[in-house]
Design an enzyme around this catalytic site. Structure first.
Site, PDB file in Angstrom:
ATOM      1  N   LEU A  30     -11.894  -2.461   6.462  1.00  0.00           N
ATOM      2  CA  LEU A  30     -11.469  -1.295   5.700  1.00  0.00           C
ATOM      3  C   LEU A  30     -10.110  -1.389   5.638  1.00  0.00           C
ATOM      4  CD1 LEU A  30     -13.174   1.286   8.029  1.00  0.00           C
ATOM      5  CD2 LEU A  30     -13.968   0.378   5.809  1.00  0.00           C
ATOM      6  N   ASP A  31      -9.520  -0.537   4.544  1.00  0.00           N
ATOM      7  CA  ASP A  31      -8.223  -0.837   3.974  1.00  0.00           C
ATOM      8  C   ASP A  31      -7.405   0.094   5.046  1.00  0.00           C
ATOM      9  OD1 ASP A  31      -8.606  -1.802   1.613  1.00  0.00           O
ATOM     10  OD2 ASP A  31      -8.730   0.006   0.645  1.00  0.00           O
ATOM     11  N   ARG A  32      -6.057  -0.293   5.472  1.00  0.00           N
ATOM     12  CA  ARG A  32      -5.174   0.189   6.284  1.00  0.00           C
ATOM     13  C   ARG A  32      -5.579   1.641   6.424  1.00  0.00           C
ATOM     14  NH1 ARG A  32       0.049   2.125   6.537  1.00  0.00           N
ATOM     15  NH2 ARG A  32       0.493   1.364   4.342  1.00  0.00           N
ATOM     16  N   THR A  64      -7.631   3.689   5.119  1.00  0.00           N
ATOM     17  CA  THR A  64      -9.095   4.055   5.509  1.00  0.00           C
ATOM     18  C   THR A  64      -9.558   4.313   6.772  1.00  0.00           C
ATOM     19  OG1 THR A  64      -9.573   3.226   3.107  1.00  0.00           O
ATOM     20  CG2 THR A  64     -11.438   3.600   4.389  1.00  0.00           C
TER      21      THR A  64
END
Length: 513
Positions: free
Chosen positions: A159-161, A163
């Protein structure tokens, strides 16, 4: 929730109330040795050019200063700024890490299936999955190692930072391989929830625009005909007229970087608090709706500091002209003939030609402008220290101390590159509890102390007394995440989900200042 079997559920921390926003989790600065083998894109390039184009949080002259201090070695020998990196080189760099604060909301163990040997966790926004950039101990991998004491974890989906949400983490290699194959082959059903700008159509919308990463340094992705196939299905859950935002269910059928964020931007409904894809300073008033122009352009412009940080001796411009400040004590002797010649030579970051170096396709003038504006915004909002370096008013070279050294990971145990620096084990912090509650996390914050900062007498800027880094102001906790949450995954192991995030509730409002 889960339909998995032979499982053991862990206790969850109580949710934060609407009037009790999460605080910041901070970490005292520390010296850290970073070791890597030369990457293919580095081969044949000078080390100063590499570090100045791979990273942006310090000025060109700081990177030169750090190299001259001897904190970087190649194959065991101190590297000079003009040292050329070759295939098989082992690069070791000692840095004084100032990790950015992250949310104090702890990582939650939703499920620990001890029989089948995997975790299901709920990751808060602001925490990156892997160590990258300025993040190391504040990464999910290190938190699971150090705070939950899992000796081996295998992150197969990221997951993106910014998110938040669900991740399935195998604890053995065999399960990691089989589950990774499910993700790669599109066998995993994924559901996210997002809050976007505007009134999203009530009917189901499918977006199948191809996506391309055009700037690795900024992590910027755009819709581009030469990009990879991507497909996302959107369904509106509700619309809130008070905030002019819609809450959506998002089902990504592929797994491209920033897929949901870019597809929503393309549709004209970017995530409401996305600092990149919903920012008028970067994209203009249309916010990238319908994509950007893709006609190639060769024009580039040199970077410039924000007007309120501009000065006659801007560190980023020190290569362009000698400083008139003869009273400033220069810690290193840069006055010999060889160094004067190297100071005349401009590197790509100083001319703006580093833009597009990592792009697989030529960039259009619109794309170049977007990247320039994104970099300028991040320089001002996050990496403003590069314009406030006080390195040439410092009184000495960088002097790393108290450096823990861990054994090299298997991929770095290579015969090429000569002897490594001495390796000593990293001490284990036995004071960390297996599961931190919100109260425990907040208690820990008051126990973390950093050395007192120094004050630059010329500008009044606070800076680190060990590495001369101008200290950043703390971010607002509500700026540490975006309205995008991984809600539910269905795999061969079962169906797993987290609670719905607070911001997805009808009528929810937030500080948009």
């Amino acid at each position: 929730m889960s339909n998995g079997t032979a499982s053991e559920s862990e206790p969850k921390s109580p949710p934060l109330s609407k009037t009790d926003p999460p605080a910041l989790k901070k970490l005292a600065p520390y010296w850290y040795p970073y070791t890597t083998m030369a990457k293919e894109r580095w081969l044949g390039r000078e080390i100063l050019e590499i570090v100045s184009t791979e990273f942006r949080d310090r000025s060109m002259e700081y990177y030169r200063y750090a190299l001259e201090s001897g904190v970087t070695t190649i194959n065991g020998k101190v590297a000079r700024p003009d040292t050329v990196v070759r295939n098989g080189d082992r690069i070791e760099n000692v840095v004084h890490r100032h990790e950015p604060p992250v949310t104090s909301t702890p990582v939650k163990i939703v499920l620990h299936d001890k029989e089948r040997d995997f975790l299901v966790i709920d990751k808060p926004g602001s925490i990156p999955v892997h160590a990258s950039g300025r993040y190391y101990r504040h990464s999910l991998v290190e938190i699971l190692h150090n705070e939950f004491h899992f000796p081996k974890i295998f992150t197969i989906n990221r997951l993106d930072r910014l998110t938040s949400g669900l991740m399935i983490i195998p604890l053995n290699a065999d399960l990691a391989r089989s589950l990774s194959a499910e993700f790669v082959n599109g066998l995993v059903r994924k559901e996210y929830v997002a809050r976007c700008r505007g009134e999203f159509p009530a009917a189901e919308i499918t977006c199948e625009e191809p996506l391309l990463t055009v700037d690795r340094q900024m992590g910027l992705n755009i819709v581009h005909p030469d990009g990879k196939h991507a497909k996302t299905i959107f369904n509106r859950l509700h619309y809130d007229p008070a905030t002019d935002t819609s809450v959506l269910r998002c089902r990504p059928m592929t797994g491209r970087s920033h897929q949901i964020r870019v597809h929503l931007q393309y549709l004209g409904h970017p995530i409401a608090n996305d600092p990149v894809y919903s920012e008028e300073r970067i994209w203009g008033t249309n916010l990238g709706k319908g994509g950007v122009d893709v006609i190639p352009c060769e024009h580039r412009a040199a970077p410039a500091p924000p007007p309120h940080l501009l000065s006659d001796d801007s560190p980023e411009a020190l290569n362009l002209k000698p400083s008139d400040d003869t009273d400033s004590p220069i810690p290193l002797d840069l006055a010999n003939e060889g160094d004067e010649q190297s100071r005349v030579k401009l590197l790509p970051r100083e001319t703006g030609h580093d833009i597009g170096m990592g792009s697989p396709v030529p960039l259009s003038s619109e794309a170049v402008g977007i990247i320039i504006r994104l970099r300028n915004m991040k320089d001002e909002d996050e990496d403003w220290s590069r314009w406030r370096d006080v390195v040439f008013r410092a009184k000495g070279t960088l002097t790393p101390k108290d450096i823990p050294r861990a054994p090299l990971p298997p991929q770095n145990r290579r015969k090429k590159g000569g002897p490594s620096l001495p390796q000593t084990p990293i001490p284990q912090d036995t004071s960390l509890a297996p599961q931190l509650t919100q109260t425990e996390a907040l208690t820990r914050l008051s126990q973390m102390e950093a050395p007192p900062p120094a004050v630059d007498p010329v500008t009044g800027t606070l800076y680190c007394s060990e590495c001369y880094l101008p200290l950043h102001p703390d971010p607002k906790p509500e700026k540490l995440y975006i309205f995008l949450h991984a809600l539910r995954y269905t795999t061969s192991l079962g169906c797993f989900e987290t609670d719905m995030p607070e911001w997805a509730a009808e009528g929810w409002k937030w500080d948009q200042a």
